[in-house]
Design a protein around this motif. Structure first.
Motif, PDB file in Angstrom:
ATOM      1  N   VAL A 113       0.918  -1.205  -0.082  1.00 58.93           N
ATOM      2  CA  VAL A 113       0.017  -0.158   0.035  1.00 58.93           C
ATOM      3  C   VAL A 113       0.883   1.311  -0.027  1.00 58.93           C
ATOM      4  O   VAL A 113       1.681   1.388   0.825  1.00 58.93           O
ATOM      5  N   VAL A 114       0.603   2.101  -0.698  1.00 57.29           N
ATOM      6  CA  VAL A 114       1.429   3.438  -0.844  1.00 57.29           C
ATOM      7  C   VAL A 114       0.432   4.599  -0.313  1.00 57.29           C
ATOM      8  O   VAL A 114      -0.620   4.679  -0.819  1.00 57.29           O
ATOM      9  N   ASP A 115       1.087   5.236   0.111  1.00 63.74           N
ATOM     10  CA  ASP A 115       0.583   6.576   0.983  1.00 63.74           C
ATOM     11  C   ASP A 115      -0.704   6.275   1.600  1.00 63.74           C
ATOM     12  O   ASP A 115      -1.856   6.774   1.242  1.00 63.74           O
ATOM     13  N   PRO A 116      -0.899   5.620   2.711  1.00 62.95           N
ATOM     14  CA  PRO A 116      -2.281   5.295   3.277  1.00 62.95           C
ATOM     15  C   PRO A 116      -2.536   6.513   4.062  1.00 62.95           C
ATOM     16  O   PRO A 116      -1.745   7.257   4.406  1.00 62.95           O
ATOM     17  N   GLN A 117      -4.053   6.747   4.091  1.00 58.77           N
ATOM     18  CA  GLN A 117      -4.541   7.972   4.570  1.00 58.77           C
ATOM     19  C   GLN A 117      -4.503   7.929   6.221  1.00 58.77           C
ATOM     20  O   GLN A 117      -4.788   8.910   6.801  1.00 58.77           O
ATOM     21  N   GLY A 118      -4.151   6.845   6.841  1.00 58.96           N
ATOM     22  CA  GLY A 118      -4.563   6.681   8.302  1.00 58.96           C
ATOM     23  C   GLY A 118      -5.929   6.373   8.774  1.00 58.96           C
ATOM     24  O   GLY A 118      -6.704   6.387   7.972  1.00 58.96           O
ATOM     25  N   PRO A 119      -5.735   6.252  10.055  1.00 59.41           N
ATOM     26  CA  PRO A 119      -7.233   5.702  10.603  1.00 59.41           C
ATOM     27  C   PRO A 119      -8.141   6.888  10.694  1.00 59.41           C
ATOM     28  O   PRO A 119      -7.629   7.985  10.663  1.00 59.41           O
ATOM     29  N   ALA A 120      -9.388   6.896  10.721  1.00 59.62           N
ATOM     30  CA  ALA A 120     -10.367   7.650  10.659  1.00 59.62           C
ATOM     31  C   ALA A 120     -10.307   8.579  11.924  1.00 59.62           C
ATOM     32  O   ALA A 120     -11.048   9.780  12.142  1.00 59.62           O
ATOM     33  N   SER A 121      -9.825   7.899  13.219  1.00 56.72           N
ATOM     34  CA  SER A 121      -9.816   8.537  14.448  1.00 56.72           C
ATOM     35  C   SER A 121      -8.662   7.955  15.456  1.00 56.72           C
ATOM     36  O   SER A 121      -8.162   7.217  14.983  1.00 56.72           O
ATOM     37  N   GLY A 122      -8.344   8.777  16.333  1.00 55.43           N
ATOM     38  CA  GLY A 122      -7.269   8.256  17.074  1.00 55.43           C
ATOM     39  C   GLY A 122      -7.097   9.291  18.234  1.00 55.43           C
ATOM     40  O   GLY A 122      -8.026  10.154  18.412  1.00 55.43           O
ATOM     41  N   ILE A 123      -5.945   8.945  19.238  1.00 57.76           N
ATOM     42  CA  ILE A 123      -5.707   9.758  20.229  1.00 57.76           C
ATOM     43  C   ILE A 123      -4.545  10.756  20.091  1.00 57.76           C
ATOM     44  O   ILE A 123      -3.575  10.130  19.826  1.00 57.76           O
ATOM     45  N   GLY A 124      -4.921  11.944  19.435  1.00 53.50           N
ATOM     46  CA  GLY A 124      -3.724  12.784  19.164  1.00 53.50           C
ATOM     47  C   GLY A 124      -3.364  12.682  17.577  1.00 53.50           C
ATOM     48  O   GLY A 124      -3.620  11.341  16.996  1.00 53.50           O
ATOM     49  N   ASN A 125      -2.690  13.522  16.934  1.00 52.07           N
ATOM     50  CA  ASN A 125      -2.156  13.488  15.667  1.00 52.07           C
ATOM     51  C   ASN A 125      -0.692  12.826  15.556  1.00 52.07           C
ATOM     52  O   ASN A 125       0.030  13.182  16.735  1.00 52.07           O
ATOM     53  N   VAL A 126      -0.416  12.623  14.610  1.00 54.84           N
ATOM     54  CA  VAL A 126       0.979  12.078  14.291  1.00 54.84           C
ATOM     55  C   VAL A 126       1.948  13.079  14.274  1.00 54.84           C
ATOM     56  O   VAL A 126       1.672  14.198  13.441  1.00 54.84           O
ATOM     57  N   LEU A 127       3.311  13.040  14.920  1.00 54.18           N
ATOM     58  CA  LEU A 127       4.262  14.004  14.766  1.00 54.18           C
ATOM     59  C   LEU A 127       5.634  13.473  13.973  1.00 54.18           C
ATOM     60  O   LEU A 127       5.819  12.209  14.428  1.00 54.18           O
ATOM     61  N   ARG A 128       6.072  14.290  13.249  1.00 58.06           N
ATOM     62  CA  ARG A 128       7.362  13.657  12.593  1.00 58.06           C
ATOM     63  C   ARG A 128       8.604  14.571  12.633  1.00 58.06           C
ATOM     64  O   ARG A 128       8.209  15.688  12.522  1.00 58.06           O
ATOM     65  N   GLY A 129       9.651  14.144  12.354  1.00 53.51           N
ATOM     66  CA  GLY A 129      10.827  14.934  12.223  1.00 53.51           C
ATOM     67  C   GLY A 129      11.547  15.465  13.529  1.00 53.51           C
ATOM     68  O   GLY A 129      12.701  15.974  13.450  1.00 53.51           O
ATOM     69  N   GLY A 130      11.249  15.319  14.623  1.00 52.33           N
ATOM     70  CA  GLY A 130      11.904  16.008  15.704  1.00 52.33           C
ATOM     71  C   GLY A 130      11.659  17.375  15.890  1.00 52.33           C
ATOM     72  O   GLY A 130      11.266  18.005  15.097  1.00 52.33           O
ATOM     73  N   SER A 131      12.189  17.950  16.882  1.00 56.28           N
ATOM     74  CA  SER A 131      12.323  19.276  17.224  1.00 56.28           C
ATOM     75  C   SER A 131      13.545  19.928  17.945  1.00 56.28           C
ATOM     76  O   SER A 131      14.329  18.965  18.418  1.00 56.28           O
ATOM     77  N   TRP A 132      13.539  21.092  18.165  1.00 55.83           N
ATOM     78  CA  TRP A 132      14.737  21.737  18.823  1.00 55.83           C
ATOM     79  C   TRP A 132      14.812  21.076  20.426  1.00 55.83           C
ATOM     80  O   TRP A 132      15.787  21.197  20.754  1.00 55.83           O
ATOM     81  N   GLY A 133      13.833  20.400  20.800  1.00 55.19           N
ATOM     82  CA  GLY A 133      14.017  19.943  22.212  1.00 55.19           C
ATOM     83  C   GLY A 133      14.169  18.476  22.051  1.00 55.19           C
ATOM     84  O   GLY A 133      14.340  17.863  23.319  1.00 55.19           O
ATOM     85  N   THR A 134      14.212  17.708  20.855  1.00 55.83           N
ATOM     86  CA  THR A 134      14.598  16.571  20.685  1.00 55.83           C
ATOM     87  C   THR A 134      16.093  15.962  21.496  1.00 55.83           C
ATOM     88  O   THR A 134      16.877  16.661  20.977  1.00 55.83           O
ATOM     89  N   GLY A 135      16.065  15.011  22.380  1.00 51.21           N
ATOM     90  CA  GLY A 135      17.452  14.704  22.706  1.00 51.21           C
ATOM     91  C   GLY A 135      18.136  14.131  22.150  1.00 51.21           C
ATOM     92  O   GLY A 135      19.575  14.021  22.309  1.00 51.21           O
ATOM     93  N   ASP A 136      17.840  13.339  21.073  1.00 54.13           N
ATOM     94  CA  ASP A 136      18.655  12.460  20.485  1.00 54.13           C
ATOM     95  C   ASP A 136      18.775  12.642  18.835  1.00 54.13           C
ATOM     96  O   ASP A 136      17.293  12.826  18.383  1.00 54.13           O
ATOM     97  N   SER A 137      19.829  13.056  18.268  1.00 55.48           N
ATOM     98  CA  SER A 137      19.744  13.214  16.663  1.00 55.48           C
ATOM     99  C   SER A 137      18.816  12.107  16.012  1.00 55.48           C
ATOM    100  O   SER A 137      18.417  12.375  14.880  1.00 55.48           O
ATOM    101  N   PHE A 138      19.209  10.998  16.481  1.00 61.12           N
ATOM    102  CA  PHE A 138      18.457   9.644  15.883  1.00 61.12           C
ATOM    103  C   PHE A 138      17.025  10.101  15.328  1.00 61.12           C
ATOM    104  O   PHE A 138      16.560   9.512  14.289  1.00 61.12           O
ATOM    105  N   TYR A 139      16.279  10.664  16.095  1.00 57.85           N
ATOM    106  CA  TYR A 139      14.750  10.867  16.075  1.00 57.85           C
ATOM    107  C   TYR A 139      14.624  12.138  14.843  1.00 57.85           C
ATOM    108  O   TYR A 139      13.558  12.378  14.802  1.00 57.85           O
ATOM    109  N   LEU A 140      15.609  12.595  14.495  1.00 59.43           N
ATOM    110  CA  LEU A 140      15.362  13.834  13.438  1.00 59.43           C
ATOM    111  C   LEU A 140      15.299  13.077  12.151  1.00 59.43           C
ATOM    112  O   LEU A 140      16.213  13.270  11.200  1.00 59.43           O
ATOM    113  N   ARG A 141      14.161  12.393  11.824  1.00 58.55           N
ATOM    114  CA  ARG A 141      14.094  11.856  10.655  1.00 58.55           C
ATOM    115  C   ARG A 141      12.394  11.663  10.149  1.00 58.55           C
ATOM    116  O   ARG A 141      11.551  11.614  11.323  1.00 58.55           O
ATOM    117  N   ALA A 142      11.984  11.883   9.122  1.00 54.33           N
ATOM    118  CA  ALA A 142      10.595  11.748   8.978  1.00 54.33           C
ATOM    119  C   ALA A 142      10.087  10.457   9.179  1.00 54.33           C
ATOM    120  O   ALA A 142       8.732  10.324   9.437  1.00 54.33           O
TER     121      ALA A 142
END
Length: 103
Positions: free
Chosen positions: A52-81
């Motif tokens: 499956v290519v580019d699934p649209q995700g579930p119709a509902s959930g608890i919170g939205n997905v966050l990607r790519g890390g931030s200025w507060g991310t403690g480990d550079s490993f998590y700085l990826r989409a």
């Protein structure tokens, strides 16, 4: 831009020009988490058929997905989409991108 080089704050857009994408987009990793349209559901991908290519995700959930890390991310490993976190829109270290289809 993550906790190891942020000085405890965000950086101006484009301040890391060596990290520009092949289409010219800046700051796809780090600086701010990207809040995406998909709802968070850890079991969703296990329900999809192979290939499956580019699934649209579930119709509902608890919170939205966050990607790519931030200025507060403690480990550079998590700085990826590919890294998927979960959040609700009440934080100080994520934002979103406006996009539209090409005409």
């Amino acid at each position: 831009v993550y906790s190891g080089n942020s000085g405890g704050q965000t950086a101006p857009v484009g301040s890391r020009p060596n990290g520009v994408s092949w289409v010219g987009a800046f700051d796809l990793s780090g600086n701010l988490f990207e809040w995406v349209n998909d709802w968070s559901d850890p079991g969703y991908y296990a329900t999809l058929a192979a290939g499956v290519v580019d699934p649209q995700g579930p119709a509902s959930g608890i919170g939205n997905v966050l990607r790519g890390g931030s200025w507060g991310t403690g480990d550079s490993f998590y700085l990826r989409a590919a890294d998927r976190g979960r959040g609700v829109f009440d934080g100080y270290d994520f934002g979103f991108r406006c996009a539209r289809s090409m005409q």
